[in-house]
Write a protein that holds these residues in place. Structure first.
Motif, PDB file in Angstrom:
ATOM      1  N   THR A   6      15.081  47.348  23.251  1.00 13.68           N
ATOM      2  CA  THR A   6      13.894  47.393  22.399  1.00 13.68           C
ATOM      3  C   THR A   6      14.148  48.153  21.102  1.00 13.68           C
ATOM      4  N   VAL A   7      15.089  49.092  21.126  1.00 13.68           N
ATOM      5  CA  VAL A   7      15.438  49.868  19.937  1.00 13.68           C
ATOM      6  C   VAL A   7      16.957  49.865  19.819  1.00 13.68           C
ATOM      7  N   VAL A   8      17.449  49.344  18.698  1.00 18.92           N
ATOM      8  CA  VAL A   8      18.899  49.275  18.492  1.00 18.92           C
ATOM      9  C   VAL A   8      19.431  50.655  18.106  1.00 18.92           C
ATOM     10  N   PRO A   9      20.719  50.892  18.325  1.00 16.70           N
ATOM     11  CA  PRO A   9      21.299  52.177  17.928  1.00 16.70           C
ATOM     12  C   PRO A   9      21.212  52.376  16.415  1.00 16.70           C
ATOM     13  N   ALA A  10      21.006  53.609  16.002  1.00 16.60           N
ATOM     14  CA  ALA A  10      20.889  53.934  14.576  1.00 16.60           C
ATOM     15  C   ALA A  10      22.252  54.027  13.900  1.00 16.60           C
ATOM     16  N   ALA A  11      23.313  54.145  14.679  1.00 12.13           N
ATOM     17  CA  ALA A  11      24.668  54.280  14.133  1.00 12.13           C
ATOM     18  C   ALA A  11      25.642  53.612  15.091  1.00 12.13           C
ATOM     19  N   GLU A  12      26.873  53.540  14.681  1.00 11.56           N
ATOM     20  CA  GLU A  12      27.942  53.015  15.548  1.00 11.56           C
ATOM     21  C   GLU A  12      28.820  54.183  15.996  1.00 11.56           C
ATOM     22  N   PRO A  13      29.399  54.097  17.191  1.00 12.50           N
ATOM     23  CA  PRO A  13      30.266  55.179  17.680  1.00 12.50           C
ATOM     24  C   PRO A  13      31.528  55.353  16.842  1.00 12.50           C
ATOM     25  N   VAL A  14      31.996  54.266  16.241  1.00 15.38           N
ATOM     26  CA  VAL A  14      33.203  54.280  15.415  1.00 15.38           C
ATOM     27  C   VAL A  14      32.774  54.013  13.981  1.00 15.38           C
ATOM     28  N   THR A  15      33.241  54.828  13.057  1.00 15.64           N
ATOM     29  CA  THR A  15      32.879  54.641  11.655  1.00 15.64           C
ATOM     30  C   THR A  15      33.798  53.606  10.998  1.00 15.64           C
ATOM     31  N   LEU A  16      33.353  53.117   9.865  1.00 19.50           N
ATOM     32  CA  LEU A  16      34.150  52.175   9.087  1.00 19.50           C
ATOM     33  C   LEU A  16      35.476  52.803   8.680  1.00 19.50           C
ATOM     34  N   SER A  17      35.450  54.064   8.273  1.00 25.33           N
ATOM     35  CA  SER A  17      36.699  54.724   7.852  1.00 25.33           C
ATOM     36  C   SER A  17      37.663  54.899   9.027  1.00 25.33           C
ATOM     37  N   GLU A  18      37.159  55.183  10.229  1.00 21.49           N
ATOM     38  CA  GLU A  18      38.035  55.279  11.401  1.00 21.49           C
ATOM     39  C   GLU A  18      38.695  53.937  11.695  1.00 21.49           C
ATOM     40  N   ALA A  41      32.431  45.012  18.923  1.00 18.73           N
ATOM     41  CA  ALA A  41      33.216  45.779  19.892  1.00 18.73           C
ATOM     42  C   ALA A  41      32.320  46.713  20.696  1.00 18.73           C
ATOM     43  N   ARG A  42      31.344  47.360  20.022  1.00 19.31           N
ATOM     44  CA  ARG A  42      30.404  48.220  20.762  1.00 19.31           C
ATOM     45  C   ARG A  42      29.628  47.402  21.781  1.00 19.31           C
ATOM     46  N   GLU A  43      29.121  46.252  21.352  1.00 12.62           N
ATOM     47  CA  GLU A  43      28.344  45.418  22.264  1.00 12.62           C
ATOM     48  C   GLU A  43      29.188  44.934  23.438  1.00 12.62           C
ATOM     49  N   GLU A  44      30.451  44.623  23.203  1.00 17.78           N
ATOM     50  CA  GLU A  44      31.342  44.186  24.280  1.00 17.78           C
ATOM     51  C   GLU A  44      31.601  45.316  25.275  1.00 17.78           C
ATOM     52  N   LEU A 145      37.620  57.830  25.118  1.00 18.90           N
ATOM     53  CA  LEU A 145      38.236  56.658  25.732  1.00 18.90           C
ATOM     54  C   LEU A 145      37.478  55.381  25.351  1.00 18.90           C
ATOM     55  N   LEU A 146      36.160  55.465  25.307  1.00 17.24           N
ATOM     56  CA  LEU A 146      35.342  54.302  24.944  1.00 17.24           C
ATOM     57  C   LEU A 146      35.478  53.981  23.459  1.00 17.24           C
ATOM     58  N   LYS A 147      35.576  55.006  22.628  1.00 22.62           N
ATOM     59  CA  LYS A 147      35.792  54.776  21.200  1.00 22.62           C
ATOM     60  C   LYS A 147      37.174  54.157  20.971  1.00 22.62           C
ATOM     61  N   ARG A 148      38.164  54.605  21.718  1.00 26.83           N
ATOM     62  CA  ARG A 148      39.512  54.035  21.610  1.00 26.83           C
ATOM     63  C   ARG A 148      39.500  52.567  22.034  1.00 26.83           C
ATOM     64  N   ALA A 149      38.762  52.235  23.085  1.00 31.01           N
ATOM     65  CA  ALA A 149      38.643  50.834  23.514  1.00 31.01           C
ATOM     66  C   ALA A 149      38.028  49.986  22.406  1.00 31.01           C
ATOM     67  N   MET A 150      37.017  50.530  21.724  1.00 30.82           N
ATOM     68  CA  MET A 150      36.412  49.807  20.602  1.00 30.82           C
ATOM     69  C   MET A 150      37.429  49.572  19.491  1.00 30.82           C
ATOM     70  N   LEU A 151      38.205  50.591  19.147  1.00 35.69           N
ATOM     71  CA  LEU A 151      39.198  50.455  18.082  1.00 35.69           C
ATOM     72  C   LEU A 151      40.286  49.445  18.447  1.00 35.69           C
ATOM     73  N   VAL A 152      40.675  49.405  19.711  1.00 36.80           N
ATOM     74  CA  VAL A 152      41.664  48.429  20.163  1.00 36.80           C
ATOM     75  C   VAL A 152      41.103  47.016  19.997  1.00 36.80           C
ATOM     76  N   TYR A 177      43.130  47.068  26.973  1.00 29.91           N
ATOM     77  CA  TYR A 177      41.682  47.223  26.830  1.00 29.91           C
ATOM     78  C   TYR A 177      41.019  47.458  28.189  1.00 29.91           C
ATOM     79  N   GLU A 178      41.383  46.645  29.171  1.00 31.20           N
ATOM     80  CA  GLU A 178      40.792  46.777  30.515  1.00 31.20           C
ATOM     81  C   GLU A 178      41.106  48.147  31.112  1.00 31.20           C
ATOM     82  N   ARG A 179      42.299  48.646  30.853  1.00 26.71           N
ATOM     83  CA  ARG A 179      42.690  49.967  31.357  1.00 26.71           C
ATOM     84  C   ARG A 179      41.850  51.068  30.733  1.00 26.71           C
ATOM     85  N   LEU A 180      41.512  50.920  29.452  1.00 25.55           N
ATOM     86  CA  LEU A 180      40.716  51.942  28.768  1.00 25.55           C
ATOM     87  C   LEU A 180      39.286  52.013  29.293  1.00 25.55           C
TER      88      LEU A 180
END
Length: 189
Positions: A6-18, A41-44, A145-152, A177-180
């Motif tokens: 009902t309410v989407v996140p206001a930010a992403e865990p990983v920034t554009l610069s990262e 990647a966050r949604e996945e 670990l979850l942020k690293r999975a997103m970056l991968v 990815y599955e391991r992360l």
């Protein structure tokens, strides 16, 4: 039972610069593409693990309560139950007193135990449970670990973006990815 955001996140865990550092990019011409890959990647990761990475609102709609009086909330971590609404036969909404239910947010999935709730008057989706879930408001609250999975995922999808059309994505997941995400996945017996 239907669960929807009902309410989407206001930010992403990983920034554009990262993400750009991971991709070793120093130009801005593909920022929109990379931002879309971060969101995807966050949604996945959230869908694969049953998580809410950044604070967001969810609603669980039920036809009726289970006989046990216990409802499992399908996103983790649940921060709080915002409201429980029961609809009558004419569609009138009535809020359930918070004293009549208790949240066990430490379990996974989180459990909401009801002492007594009136039966809904409508046959379908007569009970709505609104709750807030997420690790926090900022990316720094999300486990590394979850942020690293997103970056991968972002790096993999960026590398293979021209090989397949957008309708065919995601074609594959990168090795590792599955391991992360494995420690965060819900297991069923």
């Amino acid at each position: 039972m239907t669960l929807f955001r009902t309410v989407v996140p206001a930010a992403e865990p990983v920034t554009l610069s990262e993400a750009k550092r991971t991709l070793r990019l120093d130009h801005d011409s593909e920022d929109e593409l990379i931002g879309g890959l971060i969101r995807a990647a966050r949604e996945e990761v959230e869908a694969s693990c049953g998580l809410a990475l950044i604070d967001q609102g969810w609603r669980l709609a039920l036809d009726r309560l289970p006989r046990s009086g216990r409802v499992l909330l399908g996103r983790h971590p649940v921060r709080e139950v915002l409201s429980v609404t029961v609809y009558g036969s004419e569609g009138e909404a009535s809020l359930v007193d918070p004293a009549s239910y208790r949240l066990d947010g430490t379990s996974r999935p989180a459990r909401l135990h009801f002492r007594a709730v009136p039966a809904p008057g409508v046959a379908m989706n007569g009970i709505e449970i609104d709750f807030a879930a997420g690790f926090g408001e900022a990316g720094t609250d999300v486990p590394d670990l979850l942020k690293r999975a997103m970056l991968v995922l972002v790096a993999h999808w960026y590398e293979f973006r021209a090989s397949f059309s957008g309708a065919d994505q995601p074609v594959s997941f990168p090795p590792g990815y599955e391991r992360l995400i494995a420690p965060w996945r819900s297991r069923r017996l």
